[in-house]
Design an enzyme around this catalytic site. Sequence first.
Site, short mmCIF file in Angstrom:
data_model
loop_
_atom_site.label_atom_id
_atom_site.label_comp_id
_atom_site.label_asym_id
_atom_site.label_seq_id
_atom_site.Cartn_x
_atom_site.Cartn_y
_atom_site.Cartn_z
N HIS A 335 7.05 -3.28 3.03
CA HIS A 335 8.50 -3.04 3.00
C HIS A 335 8.83 -1.77 3.77
O HIS A 335 8.14 -0.75 3.64
CB HIS A 335 8.97 -2.85 1.55
N TYR A 530 5.64 2.16 1.04
CA TYR A 530 4.29 2.16 0.44
C TYR A 530 3.97 0.88 -0.34
O TYR A 530 3.39 0.94 -1.41
CB TYR A 530 4.11 3.38 -0.47
N HIS A 531 4.29 -0.28 0.25
CA HIS A 531 4.03 -1.55 -0.44
C HIS A 531 3.17 -2.49 0.40
O HIS A 531 3.53 -3.66 0.58
CB HIS A 531 5.36 -2.24 -0.77
N PRO A 532 2.02 -2.07 0.93
CA PRO A 532 1.21 -2.99 1.73
C PRO A 532 0.58 -4.08 0.88
O PRO A 532 0.05 -3.82 -0.21
CB PRO A 532 0.13 -2.07 2.32
#
Length: 607
Positions: A335, A530-532
């Site tokens: 995201h 920070y949503h890998p």
Amino acid sequence: MNISWWLLLLAAGPVPFILSLCYYWSWIISYLAYLVTSPPPTTYDYIVAGAGSAGCVVAGRLAEAGHHVLLIEAGGPSPSLAHIPGLVAFLQNSPLDWAYRTEIQEHASLGAGGVSSWPRGKVLGGSSMLNYMFYVRGNRRDYDEWRDMGLEGWGYEDVLPYFKKSENFESDIENKDVYHGVGGELTVTKDNWKEPITDVYLKAGEELGYKVGDINGELQDGGFTPSHVTMTKGYRTGTFKAFAEKFVGSNLEVLTYSHVNKVVLEDKRAVGVELSRFGNTKIYRARQEIILCAGAVGSPQILMLSGIGDKDHLREVGVEPVHHLPEVGQNLQDHLILPINIDFQDGLGFDPLAAIYPSTLQEYLTGGGPLTSSGGCGGLAHVHTEVNTDPRPDIQYHLAGLSLATDQGFVLFKNWGMLPETWPWYAGHTDKTSGMLIPTLSRPASRGFIKLRSSNPADHPIIQPNYLTVQKDMDTLLSAVNLTLRLIETDAMKAVGAQLWGSDPFCDHLGFKSAAYWECYIKHFVVTVYHPVGTCAMGTVLDTRLRVTGLAGLRVADGSVMPRIVGGNTNAPIIMIGEKAAHMILEDFDPAMAREAVDGMNSKEEL
């Protein structure tokens, strides 16, 4: 430098030092214990690699069922300061952070030199100890989409019981029994301290026709809400303390400061892991299974270091291929957020000096006050832009009562890695109260990859997210800018003097607020949230039971298993994945305990 700068230095300066001191003191204590105590057993029923958001759930549930479990973590225990929500920004780039960096991007984060900082938790609890504590599940259609891709058992009605199993939702909310759990290990609340501007944001959303309520419940398809956060009486819990810690010393063995180098394979079966700890390398074996829970960066890296991945790439970096699985590390999704800065009336935003007020400490000791703020972001929303053709919202808002100017550049500016030439733009607002309306790209079309940089397990892998390489992503963010400008122009926002910041230093020549200006602005100021996910996806790398395709005894359970990213913060879904993974493992190896767990979930639902 004004008095605020010096007071902030006084308040903020010691925190990074204290965090580092705690980390290295813990490392020394662990090392001394390693030298003088008997080594732990080398064989367990299950080995869980990675004590993060999913790994702690998996390890805790398996230990709870009576199995002997080894939980391996590269970091150590979390210091007390890490559990104070208002200090969340200090955790990034600390010893608790893997501090990954992406490859230089051509179309995104240009104001940070094209490089995105990717904090990942290197601590018991993983990124549940570094994140901003938001509890967001996404949209029911996200999971139905997984099911419709052929992933049986992953539809919304299939996964909802696992969300509810973990949850202890403390606050009053409409239809609580339908959408939320009570009595689970993870406490969730919406009643922590919120910046006063949050109420204004929610009223502005209502002016645009959105309801205020539960975006994890009836408003998944659009609505505003006070942030739901994972806190217990103002204390960040983290998944280790919530799910795993109580089993340490009985069925759960925890190895901290231990780096997993690879999975040990024998005849296409995973039998153990090789790890490095305090300068020594050792192999630990599992009777049943190895479960990788190292995250969307760590899990594909471990698989590739083990010889599992694209054979040509593995040979390029000097790893002998064992099992050709070319999709390992592919399908990377993340995201992106676009901070749009505003100033507003004093007294409504995050006060960075609050930590030094005696009243703040008194309030925190009773579980309240500004130190329970979730990093200055008191509101969230799911919304639709004018270009959206999906029934699911295409944008999530993070509604923040602070900006990068709020802390005089001490922490947030450095965390986002902004170039020095951007600071004068922010500095012009350090004497004002400011915030950010932050549209988040809920379902990015761009895809990236993780690859090995070398055969050395200590080297960070290549992280190539390929941000904004698909035009749809840019079009959605441009439309989100228009929606945000409408939000700023609502009566609620005008009443508190909300003013959009002037043009930034990179795009001023294109004409402030022109279409060209906003496209330039997006390319320079869009950053990761920070949503890998997605790099060991079900349907390619894994089957629907999270088993690595073509191998026995090896599963993956973390954000990397998502075939497509969900439309919301990913921590709650990753915890759900841990719950469901543990249940499937028990079904496969301990059916009686799995039935007992189902009975427990059903009885909770009846309550």
